[in-house]
Design an enzyme around this catalytic site. Structure first.
Site, PDB file in Angstrom:
ATOM      1  N   VAL A  95      35.651  43.602  32.174  1.00 46.51           N
ATOM      2  CA  VAL A  95      35.336  43.950  30.775  1.00 46.51           C
ATOM      3  C   VAL A  95      35.641  42.970  29.927  1.00 46.51           C
ATOM      4  O   VAL A  95      36.847  42.829  29.693  1.00 46.51           O
ATOM      5  CB  VAL A  95      35.955  45.474  30.301  1.00 46.51           C
ATOM      6  CG1 VAL A  95      35.708  45.818  29.282  1.00 46.51           C
ATOM      7  CG2 VAL A  95      35.444  46.646  31.419  1.00 46.51           C
ATOM      8  N   HIS A  99      42.518  43.386  27.806  1.00 47.69           N
ATOM      9  CA  HIS A  99      43.127  44.718  28.144  1.00 47.69           C
ATOM     10  C   HIS A  99      44.435  44.288  29.260  1.00 47.69           C
ATOM     11  O   HIS A  99      44.154  43.377  29.869  1.00 47.69           O
ATOM     12  CB  HIS A  99      42.371  45.595  28.950  1.00 47.69           C
ATOM     13  CG  HIS A  99      41.685  45.152  29.901  1.00 47.69           C
ATOM     14  ND1 HIS A  99      40.314  44.313  29.731  1.00 47.69           N
ATOM     15  CD2 HIS A  99      41.365  45.153  31.137  1.00 47.69           C
ATOM     16  CE1 HIS A  99      39.780  43.918  30.787  1.00 47.69           C
ATOM     17  NE2 HIS A  99      40.525  44.701  31.814  1.00 47.69           N
TER      18      HIS A  99
HETATM   19  P1  5GP Z   1      38.999  44.210  34.464  1.00 40.14           P
HETATM   20  O1  5GP Z   1      38.508  43.885  35.903  1.00 40.14           O
HETATM   21  O2  5GP Z   1      38.028  43.762  33.523  1.00 40.14           O
HETATM   22  O3  5GP Z   1      40.321  43.413  34.210  1.00 40.14           O
HETATM   23  O4  5GP Z   1      39.189  45.605  34.356  1.00 40.14           O
HETATM   24  C1  5GP Z   1      38.451  46.658  33.982  1.00 40.14           C
HETATM   25  C2  5GP Z   1      38.944  47.934  34.049  1.00 40.14           C
HETATM   26  O5  5GP Z   1      38.158  48.922  33.139  1.00 40.14           O
HETATM   27  C3  5GP Z   1      38.698  48.298  35.506  1.00 40.14           C
HETATM   28  O6  5GP Z   1      39.930  48.894  36.011  1.00 40.14           O
HETATM   29  C4  5GP Z   1      37.703  49.649  35.379  1.00 40.14           C
HETATM   30  O7  5GP Z   1      37.952  50.770  36.187  1.00 40.14           O
HETATM   31  C5  5GP Z   1      38.093  50.192  33.768  1.00 40.14           C
HETATM   32  N1  5GP Z   1      36.959  50.841  33.273  1.00 40.14           N
HETATM   33  C6  5GP Z   1      35.328  50.248  33.082  1.00 40.14           C
HETATM   34  N2  5GP Z   1      34.908  51.147  32.484  1.00 40.14           N
HETATM   35  C7  5GP Z   1      35.617  52.125  32.085  1.00 40.14           C
HETATM   36  C8  5GP Z   1      35.407  53.305  31.332  1.00 40.14           C
HETATM   37  O8  5GP Z   1      34.224  53.715  30.820  1.00 40.14           O
HETATM   38  N3  5GP Z   1      36.477  54.168  31.061  1.00 40.14           N
HETATM   39  C9  5GP Z   1      37.685  53.941  31.555  1.00 40.14           C
HETATM   40  N4  5GP Z   1      38.666  54.866  31.367  1.00 40.14           N
HETATM   41  N5  5GP Z   1      38.067  52.590  32.433  1.00 40.14           N
HETATM   42  C10 5GP Z   1      36.852  51.812  32.541  1.00 40.14           C
END
Ligand code: 5GP
Length: 133
Positions: A95, A99
């Site tokens: 994403v 975060h």
């Molecule tokens: P990244 O890999 O970008 O560090 O982590 C993105 C995180 O966002 C993942 O752990 C994924 O499960 C979470 N995530 C993606 N879409 C959503 C969503 O629609 N709602 C929530 N609560 N978490 C999400």
């Protein structure tokens, strides 16, 4: 411009299990948790990752992350936690909206989070390249 999924959570266009919110950031449960209590701490303004977030917002996010980590671990009787920020596709960031992950850990949870395979590098040469004067 296309909104990130986290902007849609912030604007309440899609639901999330929000556990904290202030003027600058929001925290909600990860939809696909790695562990019980897996939480994301997200600035309301969009920054892609650590390479473009400003220092003030970053400091606020890290302060809230520490407070929430302590709170989550205490409430869920977790005995440890990972604080993770994935920056860039090579680091498996999915994403493109900054975060921090708070991933609580529990005794005997058997999660293998950290790679067991280690690399070897010339640490003397590396330190020479990386040392800041
Ligand atoms: P990244 O890999 O970008 O560090 O982590 C993105 C995180 O966002 C993942 O752990 C994924 O499960 C979470 N995530 C993606 N879409 C959503 C969503 O629609 N709602 C929530 N609560 N978490 C999400």
């Amino acid at each position: 411009m296309t909104q990130t999924i986290f902007e849609k959570i912030i604007s309440r266009d899609i639901p999330a299990h929000i556990i904290y919110e202030d003027d600058l950031c929001i925290a909600f449960l990860d939809i696909s948790p790695t562990a019980k209590g897996h939480t994301l701490v997200v600035p309301k303004q969009v920054y892609i990752n650590i390479f473009d977030i400003d220092n003030g917002t970053f400091m606020h996010i890290t302060s809230i992350t520490k407070q929430l980590c302590e709170h989550i671990c205490q409430r869920l009787s977790a005995t440890g936690a990972h604080i993770v920020h994935n920056a860039g596709t090579s680091a498996e960031q999915v994403v493109p909206h900054f975060h921090m992950h708070i991933v609580p850990r529990y005794d005997d949870d058997e999660i293998k989070f950290w790679p067991s395979q280690k690399q070897q590098h010339d640490l003397v040469a590396l330190a020479e390249v990386l040392r800041r004067t």
